[in-house]
Design a protein around this motif. Sequence first.
Motif, mmCIF file in Angstrom:
data_model
loop_
_atom_site.group_PDB
_atom_site.id
_atom_site.type_symbol
_atom_site.label_atom_id
_atom_site.label_comp_id
_atom_site.label_asym_id
_atom_site.label_seq_id
_atom_site.Cartn_x
_atom_site.Cartn_y
_atom_site.Cartn_z
ATOM 1 N N GLY A 54 0.844 -1.207 -0.065
ATOM 2 C CA GLY A 54 0.041 0.057 0.097
ATOM 3 C C GLY A 54 0.911 1.153 0.076
ATOM 4 O O GLY A 54 2.082 1.227 -0.331
ATOM 5 N N ASN A 55 0.212 2.215 0.462
ATOM 6 C CA ASN A 55 1.058 3.651 0.404
ATOM 7 C C ASN A 55 2.071 3.750 1.291
ATOM 8 O O ASN A 55 1.882 3.310 2.686
ATOM 9 C CB ASN A 55 0.005 4.995 0.463
ATOM 10 C CG ASN A 55 -0.562 5.110 -1.039
ATOM 11 O OD1 ASN A 55 -0.387 4.400 -1.816
ATOM 12 N ND2 ASN A 55 -0.945 6.520 -1.164
ATOM 13 N N ILE A 56 3.201 4.390 0.935
ATOM 14 C CA ILE A 56 4.255 4.646 1.827
ATOM 15 C C ILE A 56 4.878 5.962 1.731
ATOM 16 O O ILE A 56 4.617 6.693 0.992
ATOM 17 C CB ILE A 56 5.358 3.260 1.407
ATOM 18 C CG1 ILE A 56 5.660 3.454 -0.060
ATOM 19 C CG2 ILE A 56 5.308 2.100 2.188
ATOM 20 C CD1 ILE A 56 6.005 2.309 -0.853
ATOM 21 N N ASP A 57 5.878 6.025 2.731
ATOM 22 C CA ASP A 57 6.483 7.479 2.886
ATOM 23 C C ASP A 57 7.976 7.415 2.340
ATOM 24 O O ASP A 57 8.375 8.491 1.853
ATOM 25 C CB ASP A 57 6.504 7.819 4.273
ATOM 26 C CG ASP A 57 5.076 8.019 4.890
ATOM 27 O OD1 ASP A 57 4.427 8.784 4.416
ATOM 28 O OD2 ASP A 57 4.686 7.075 5.807
ATOM 29 N N ALA A 58 8.550 6.363 2.236
ATOM 30 C CA ALA A 58 9.711 6.182 1.725
ATOM 31 C C ALA A 58 10.055 4.797 1.179
ATOM 32 O O ALA A 58 9.751 3.927 1.722
ATOM 33 C CB ALA A 58 10.986 6.424 3.037
ATOM 34 N N ILE A 59 11.111 4.742 0.085
ATOM 35 C CA ILE A 59 11.488 3.553 -0.484
ATOM 36 C C ILE A 59 12.866 3.837 -0.559
ATOM 37 O O ILE A 59 13.325 4.530 -0.952
ATOM 38 C CB ILE A 59 10.964 3.187 -1.981
ATOM 39 C CG1 ILE A 59 9.496 3.459 -1.924
ATOM 40 C CG2 ILE A 59 11.405 1.940 -2.552
ATOM 41 C CD1 ILE A 59 8.686 3.430 -3.306
#
Length: 201
Positions: A54-59
């Motif tokens: 799902g949605n994330i803040d950092a990759i």
Amino acid sequence: MKAIVIGGTGTIGSAVVKVFEDTGFEVLAVSRNSQLKADIENEESLDNLFRQSGNIDAIVCAAGNAAFGELEKLSDRDFSLSINSKLMGQVKLLQKGLHFLNPGGTVLLTGGIFAYKPWPGSSAIAMVNSALEGFVRAAALEISDNKKVMVIHPPLVAETAAKMGMDALPFPPASEVAQSYLEAVSKGKNGDALFVNGHKP
Ligand SMILES: NC(=O)c1ccc[n+]([C@@H]2O[C@H](COP(=O)([O-])OP(=O)(O)OC[C@H]3O[C@@H](n4cnc5c(N)ncnc54)[C@H](OP(=O)(O)O)[C@@H]3O)[C@@H](O)[C@H]2O)c1
């Protein structure tokens, strides 16, 4: 805040996972053999990964192979491996990951200091590290919603130097390198090429 660390079981990646978790991130550590699996060379597996995350803040990517070897002995296969894994794997990761990145989120790719301080035998690796930097600088121009893409160029890390039978002392431990990954994600600017503290060429 939620982060994905690709290569999260590796030398640099596992230290990045720890530093991010210590700072309060929820971290999904990913590799080809971890519980949550992905192979950056396989687009379908990246699609599956982001469907699950799902949605994330950092990759953060601390994965990707490139071939070390004497220029005249490097085969087309060595160059292809380097391009397909470390370069195109991270290119695909950015293309796919951007759709799942929250506004203001960061994608941090890994190059390496051979782009700036090469050794004999590092031409294929230096080639992809330099290509990643050009890619990031240009890709940054097309990224919206305050999202950021950056590349960091770590030096040889102490643990890897030790594995290679070298004196590890001149090199930073992975824990120190991971600290610079954290700073990159929190303070770096879109399009930046970054270095580990104290190891700027
Ligand atoms: N260590 C250094 O001194 C150093 C210095 C400069 C730059 N770098 C760069 O930093 C990155 C990480 O290096 P490292 O030394 O930490 O490597 P490492 O210890 O060999 O770990 C690599 C990690 O990436 C995963 N991985 C490998 N290929 C993958 C793929 N195709 N898809 C997804 N995951 C993959 C591995 O797990 P699985 O095998 O389970 O997939 C493992 O978690 C590399 O790009 C390297 O070139 C390293």
